[in-house]
Design a protein around this motif. Structure first.
Motif, PDB file in Angstrom:
ATOM      1  N   ILE A  71       0.830  -1.205   0.000  1.00  0.00           N
ATOM      2  CA  ILE A  71       0.000   0.000   0.000  1.00  0.00           C
ATOM      3  C   ILE A  71       0.868   1.260   0.000  1.00  0.00           C
ATOM      4  CG2 ILE A  71      -1.385   1.413   1.596  1.00  0.00           C
ATOM      5  CD1 ILE A  71      -3.072  -1.049   2.160  1.00  0.00           C
ATOM      6  N   VAL A  72       0.454   2.243  -0.760  1.00  0.00           N
ATOM      7  CA  VAL A  72       1.038   3.585  -0.700  1.00  0.00           C
ATOM      8  C   VAL A  72       0.170   4.396   0.262  1.00  0.00           C
ATOM      9  CG1 VAL A  72       1.543   5.692  -1.983  1.00  0.00           C
ATOM     10  CG2 VAL A  72       1.948   3.465  -3.039  1.00  0.00           C
ATOM     11  N   PRO A  73       0.707   4.857   1.400  1.00  0.00           N
ATOM     12  CA  PRO A  73      -0.122   5.515   2.423  1.00  0.00           C
ATOM     13  C   PRO A  73      -0.885   6.722   1.918  1.00  0.00           C
ATOM     14  CG  PRO A  73       2.051   4.992   3.303  1.00  0.00           C
ATOM     15  CD  PRO A  73       2.109   4.732   1.828  1.00  0.00           C
ATOM     16  N   SER A  74      -0.253   7.532   1.068  1.00  0.00           N
ATOM     17  CA  SER A  74      -0.898   8.739   0.556  1.00  0.00           C
ATOM     18  C   SER A  74      -0.390   9.014  -0.848  1.00  0.00           C
ATOM     19  CB  SER A  74      -0.597   9.940   1.461  1.00  0.00           C
ATOM     20  OG  SER A  74      -1.056  11.145   0.881  1.00  0.00           O
ATOM     21  N   ALA A  75      -1.239   9.624  -1.660  1.00  0.00           N
ATOM     22  CA  ALA A  75      -0.846   9.968  -3.035  1.00  0.00           C
ATOM     23  C   ALA A  75      -0.233  11.358  -3.120  1.00  0.00           C
ATOM     24  CB  ALA A  75      -2.063   9.881  -3.956  1.00  0.00           C
ATOM     25  N   ILE A  76      -0.221  12.084  -2.011  1.00  0.00           N
ATOM     26  CA  ILE A  76       0.281  13.461  -2.021  1.00  0.00           C
ATOM     27  C   ILE A  76       1.771  13.477  -1.695  1.00  0.00           C
ATOM     28  CG2 ILE A  76       0.050  15.773  -1.042  1.00  0.00           C
ATOM     29  CD1 ILE A  76      -2.785  15.065  -0.218  1.00  0.00           C
ATOM     30  N   PRO A  77       2.610  13.950  -2.613  1.00  0.00           N
ATOM     31  CA  PRO A  77       4.039  14.072  -2.297  1.00  0.00           C
ATOM     32  C   PRO A  77       4.269  15.194  -1.291  1.00  0.00           C
ATOM     33  CG  PRO A  77       3.583  15.015  -4.455  1.00  0.00           C
ATOM     34  CD  PRO A  77       2.304  14.374  -3.995  1.00  0.00           C
ATOM     35  N   ASP A  90      -5.914   2.703  -3.543  1.00  0.00           N
ATOM     36  CA  ASP A  90      -4.766   2.621  -2.641  1.00  0.00           C
ATOM     37  C   ASP A  90      -5.019   3.533  -1.449  1.00  0.00           C
ATOM     38  OD1 ASP A  90      -2.082   2.027  -1.746  1.00  0.00           O
ATOM     39  OD2 ASP A  90      -1.537   1.752  -3.856  1.00  0.00           O
ATOM     40  N   GLY A  91      -4.039   3.618  -0.552  1.00  0.00           N
ATOM     41  CA  GLY A  91      -4.149   4.491   0.613  1.00  0.00           C
ATOM     42  C   GLY A  91      -4.193   3.692   1.898  1.00  0.00           C
ATOM     43  N   GLN A  92      -3.740   4.334   2.975  1.00  0.00           N
ATOM     44  CA  GLN A  92      -3.612   3.625   4.245  1.00  0.00           C
ATOM     45  C   GLN A  92      -4.959   3.239   4.855  1.00  0.00           C
ATOM     46  OE1 GLN A  92      -1.505   6.148   6.986  1.00  0.00           O
ATOM     47  NE2 GLN A  92      -2.695   7.955   6.459  1.00  0.00           N
ATOM     48  N   GLY A  93      -6.063   3.770   4.297  1.00  0.00           N
ATOM     49  CA  GLY A  93      -7.371   3.344   4.780  1.00  0.00           C
ATOM     50  C   GLY A  93      -7.604   1.859   4.581  1.00  0.00           C
ATOM     51  N   TRP A  94      -6.885   1.241   3.615  1.00  0.00           N
ATOM     52  CA  TRP A  94      -7.052  -0.189   3.327  1.00  0.00           C
ATOM     53  C   TRP A  94      -6.236  -1.080   4.257  1.00  0.00           C
ATOM     54  CZ3 TRP A  94     -10.943  -1.649   0.456  1.00  0.00           C
ATOM     55  CH2 TRP A  94     -11.402  -0.839  -0.589  1.00  0.00           C
ATOM     56  N   GLU A  95      -5.427  -0.522   5.116  1.00  0.00           N
ATOM     57  CA  GLU A  95      -4.467  -1.339   5.858  1.00  0.00           C
ATOM     58  C   GLU A  95      -5.124  -2.339   6.804  1.00  0.00           C
ATOM     59  OE1 GLU A  95      -1.779   1.440   7.633  1.00  0.00           O
ATOM     60  OE2 GLU A  95      -0.401   1.359   5.937  1.00  0.00           O
ATOM     61  N   LYS A  96      -6.053  -1.883   7.645  1.00  0.00           N
ATOM     62  CA  LYS A  96      -6.636  -2.777   8.647  1.00  0.00           C
ATOM     63  C   LYS A  96      -8.158  -2.739   8.657  1.00  0.00           C
ATOM     64  CE  LYS A  96      -2.717  -4.289  10.254  1.00  0.00           C
ATOM     65  NZ  LYS A  96      -2.337  -5.716  10.036  1.00  0.00           N
ATOM     66  N   SER A  97      -8.720  -1.539   8.873  1.00  0.00           N
ATOM     67  CA  SER A  97     -10.159  -1.437   9.111  1.00  0.00           C
ATOM     68  C   SER A  97     -11.001  -1.854   7.903  1.00  0.00           C
ATOM     69  CB  SER A  97     -10.526  -0.008   9.529  1.00  0.00           C
ATOM     70  OG  SER A  97     -10.215   0.920   8.503  1.00  0.00           O
ATOM     71  N   LEU A  98     -10.405  -1.785   6.710  1.00  0.00           N
ATOM     72  CA  LEU A  98     -11.164  -2.115   5.501  1.00  0.00           C
ATOM     73  C   LEU A  98     -10.812  -3.491   4.933  1.00  0.00           C
ATOM     74  CD1 LEU A  98     -11.061   1.326   3.632  1.00  0.00           C
ATOM     75  CD2 LEU A  98     -12.986   0.336   4.888  1.00  0.00           C
ATOM     76  N   THR A  99     -10.198  -4.336   5.752  1.00  0.00           N
ATOM     77  CA  THR A  99      -9.778  -5.647   5.260  1.00  0.00           C
ATOM     78  C   THR A  99     -10.953  -6.448   4.704  1.00  0.00           C
ATOM     79  OG1 THR A  99      -7.879  -5.758   6.756  1.00  0.00           O
ATOM     80  CG2 THR A  99      -8.712  -7.843   5.886  1.00  0.00           C
ATOM     81  N   ASN A 100     -12.066  -6.451   5.402  1.00  0.00           N
ATOM     82  CA  ASN A 100     -13.224  -7.215   4.929  1.00  0.00           C
ATOM     83  C   ASN A 100     -13.770  -6.650   3.618  1.00  0.00           C
ATOM     84  OD1 ASN A 100     -13.184  -9.050   7.035  1.00  0.00           O
ATOM     85  ND2 ASN A 100     -14.590  -7.854   8.312  1.00  0.00           N
ATOM     86  N   VAL A 101     -13.770  -5.326   3.499  1.00  0.00           N
ATOM     87  CA  VAL A 101     -14.222  -4.699   2.253  1.00  0.00           C
ATOM     88  C   VAL A 101     -13.268  -5.057   1.119  1.00  0.00           C
ATOM     89  CG1 VAL A 101     -14.753  -2.519   1.103  1.00  0.00           C
ATOM     90  CG2 VAL A 101     -15.266  -2.806   3.530  1.00  0.00           C
ATOM     91  N   LEU A 102     -11.965  -5.103   1.421  1.00  0.00           N
ATOM     92  CA  LEU A 102     -10.970  -5.475   0.414  1.00  0.00           C
ATOM     93  C   LEU A 102     -11.205  -6.909  -0.054  1.00  0.00           C
ATOM     94  CD1 LEU A 102      -8.417  -4.731  -1.160  1.00  0.00           C
ATOM     95  CD2 LEU A 102      -7.068  -5.432   0.824  1.00  0.00           C
ATOM     96  N   ARG A 103     -11.488  -7.808   0.892  1.00  0.00           N
ATOM     97  CA  ARG A 103     -11.761  -9.193   0.530  1.00  0.00           C
ATOM     98  C   ARG A 103     -12.983  -9.282  -0.388  1.00  0.00           C
ATOM     99  NH1 ARG A 103      -9.766 -13.235   3.881  1.00  0.00           N
ATOM    100  NH2 ARG A 103     -11.651 -14.444   3.461  1.00  0.00           N
TER     101      ARG A 103
END
Length: 302
Positions: free
Chosen positions: A21-27, A257-270
């Motif tokens: 995952i890329v945490p943020s798209a903003i450089p 992408d984004g750090q929102g997918w790291e943990k809390s959205l695992t089920n949504v990712l699945r």
């Protein structure tokens, strides 16, 4: 039929996705829009100079000075917005225990020559602390600091814009690769297509690839810095879109992408992978999607 060639089991896919995952798209260079901030300050130079003339005056003179400026203004709303932005407030109204001040109504009253409306607004601005700011701070530096603080709201939009730019660059590279391989491919962004059925419904997508003038693949791009319900809603919507696109022999790809997918959205990712399959983060879009798209154009399977 999905175009993804690398189709691991769901748990393996989730691990691969979250590990890259890329945490943020903003450089970092765009985290704060300094150029935009300086443009904002320049935009209010007349207002800044005028309010500096009210430094270290009495309370009555300060209120009268604000009222005078409002009554003489060519663009009353601009002056109202400036005064409240100095105090950290943006919007169409100011609300407090004492009541609600709607800026449009106040502007109309002042523009009609109602000095009492200007005086009442000046009183409120003084009570909030505008005179304190003028007397105690460098107004330009203070306003610059307020604008930096307001950047947190602007970054929400900038995150999406930067992410779409990154995805757009990747899709453009894929188009170049395909053209170099002998295909006749064109790319478009913000493309609107009509479903090939009797519904007459249309769908606007972030990016589209055409082969020999025919729509072959569409891409949606979203980045999530935090979790919440939005990604789940988007998943359901995109699953529906993907099915309808495939019915029209058009591949549907979701790059997110984004750090929102790291943990809390695992089920949504699945669920997203199980439903859509052609789901990629930026790393996967760079390393896997080019071959997936080329094979799709070669086999015509969707």
């Amino acid at each position: 039929m999905p175009i993804r060639q690398h189709r691991p089991q769901t748990d393996e896919f989730v691990d691969e996705f979250q590990e890259t995952i890329v945490p943020s798209a903003i450089p970092s260079t765009e985290f704060i829009d300094w150029s935009g901030i300086e443009d904002e300050i320049e935009n209010y130079e007349v207002q800044i100079d005028a309010i500096l003339d009210l430094e270290d005056v009495s309370e009555d003179k300060f209120v009268e000075g604000l009222a005078d400026a409002l009554m003489a203004a060519d663009d009353t709303r601009k002056w109202i917005d400036f005064y409240f932005e100095i105090l950290g407030e943006r919007g169409n109204k100011y609300s407090a225990l004492e009541g609600v001040w709607k800026f449009y109504d106040i502007q109309r009253a002042i523009d009609s020559g109602d000095r009492q409306a200007a005086r009442d607004l000046a009183d409120i601005l003084q009570e909030i602390g505008l005179q304190y700011v003028v007397d105690k701070a460098d107004v330009r530096d203070h306003y610059r600091g307020m604008l930096v603080g307001m950047e947190s709201h602007a970054r929400k939009n900038r995150q999406g814009e930067c992410f779409e730019d990154l995805v757009g660059e990747q899709i453009a590279e894929i188009a170049d690769r395909l053209n170099n391989a002998g295909y006749s491919v064109e790319m478009d962004d913000e493309y609107t297509t009509e479903y090939n059925d009797e519904s007459g419904q249309k769908k606007t997508v972030d990016f589209a690839l055409f082969e020999d003038g025919n729509l072959r693949l569409v891409v949606e791009a979203n980045a999530y810095k935090v979790g919440g319900s939005k990604p789940s809603e988007i998943r359901r919507s995109y699953n529906h879109v993907a099915q309808r696109m495939r019915n029209d022999d058009v591949a549907f790809v979701w790059i997110t992408d984004g750090q929102g997918w790291e943990k809390s959205l695992t089920n949504v990712l699945r669920e997203s992978y199980n439903d859509i399959t052609d789901l990629y983060n930026l790393h996967q879009a760079e390393t896997q999607l080019p071959e997936d798209v080329e094979r799709f154009l070669e086999t015509k399977e969707v």
